[in-house]
Design an enzyme around this catalytic site. Structure first.
Site, PDB file in Angstrom:
ATOM      1  N   ALA A 112      26.164  52.569  25.722  1.00  0.00           N
ATOM      2  CA  ALA A 112      27.571  52.305  25.994  1.00  0.00           C
ATOM      3  C   ALA A 112      27.748  50.814  26.224  1.00  0.00           C
ATOM      4  O   ALA A 112      27.006  50.184  26.949  1.00  0.00           O
ATOM      5  CB  ALA A 112      28.015  53.098  27.209  1.00  0.00           C
ATOM      6  N   ASP A 113      28.739  50.244  25.586  1.00  0.00           N
ATOM      7  CA  ASP A 113      28.912  48.806  25.646  1.00  0.00           C
ATOM      8  C   ASP A 113      30.375  48.449  25.537  1.00  0.00           C
ATOM      9  O   ASP A 113      31.140  49.138  24.881  1.00  0.00           O
ATOM     10  CB  ASP A 113      28.102  48.168  24.506  1.00  0.00           C
ATOM     11  CG  ASP A 113      28.034  46.689  24.674  1.00  0.00           C
ATOM     12  OD1 ASP A 113      28.934  46.012  24.188  1.00  0.00           O
ATOM     13  OD2 ASP A 113      27.085  46.223  25.320  1.00  0.00           O
ATOM     14  N   ASP A 114      30.746  47.331  26.144  1.00  0.00           N
ATOM     15  CA  ASP A 114      32.143  46.911  26.154  1.00  0.00           C
ATOM     16  C   ASP A 114      32.484  45.900  25.071  1.00  0.00           C
ATOM     17  O   ASP A 114      33.625  45.436  24.998  1.00  0.00           O
ATOM     18  CB  ASP A 114      32.486  46.295  27.516  1.00  0.00           C
ATOM     19  CG  ASP A 114      32.392  47.286  28.648  1.00  0.00           C
ATOM     20  OD1 ASP A 114      32.556  48.486  28.386  1.00  0.00           O
ATOM     21  OD2 ASP A 114      32.160  46.850  29.785  1.00  0.00           O
ATOM     22  N   ALA A 115      31.537  45.530  24.228  1.00  0.00           N
ATOM     23  CA  ALA A 115      31.795  44.472  23.246  1.00  0.00           C
ATOM     24  C   ALA A 115      32.932  44.844  22.284  1.00  0.00           C
ATOM     25  O   ALA A 115      33.781  44.000  21.976  1.00  0.00           O
ATOM     26  CB  ALA A 115      30.523  44.144  22.482  1.00  0.00           C
TER      27      ALA A 115
END
Length: 182
Positions: free
Chosen positions: A140-143
């Site tokens: 999970a990543d916010d990029a």
């Protein structure tokens, strides 16, 4: 507009590229995370981050870079690593003359989900829906959420900057005003 979102971190740096064009759906060009070895010297870790970001800039050639605004509620050490990785991303963009924008986690969450207090799962679900992908990028990543936030907020920010610039007095007028005030 092609935007590179950077979720900076010394141990893990997330990158996401989103394409946007008027009248067309948003599309994910790339999403990924690269890690640096925890036992490596800080200089070597920053060099690895720089090389990774440079590769993405070479390969995807974004028109803008957006970086998550650094803050840390977990302590100085975590915040320092994040700030250092953020500075590397900014430097890489600056070398190429790319505009860099920063957004706070709350701005990103509010833009993508409608709530600045949204959780990671809610952000992931909205990114998945908005970008029409099968599942949230793993890890999970916010990029990608950063890139989306910038695409939607950039036009309004540009208009505000233009209005602010237009409201400033011309330099000669400002000097004359100062002279008469004395």
């Amino acid at each position: 507009m092609r935007v590179l979102g950077v979720n900076p971190g010394l141990a893990r740096c997330g990158l996401g590229v989103v394409d946007s064009a008027p009248g067309r759906p948003l599309t994910v060009t790339a999403a990924g995370v690269f890690r640096t070895p925890a036992d490596a010297d800080i200089g070597h870790r920053l060099l690895l981050i720089e090389r990774g970001i440079e590769r993405w800039l070479d390969e995807y050639q974004p028109g803008a870079v957006v970086v998550k605004w650094v803050f840390s509620r977990y302590g100085v050490r975590t915040g320092m690593g994040t700030a250092q990785a953020s500075a590397v991303a900014i430097l890489c963009a600056a070398r190429r003359g790319l505009p860099v924008t920063w957004h706070t986690p709350g701005e990103v969450k509010a833009t993508v989900t409608g709530s600045g207090g949204a959780g990671k799962a809610q952000v992931g679900a909205m990114v998945t829906r908005l970008l029409r992908i099968d599942a949230p990028p793993k890890p999970a990543d916010d990029a990608l959420a950063l890139a989306l936030c910038h695409i939607w907020r950039a036009p309004a920010l540009n208009r505000l900057q233009q209005a602010h610039a237009a409201a400033r007095p011309a330099p000669a007028l400002a000097r004359r005003q100062k002279d008469t005030i004395r």
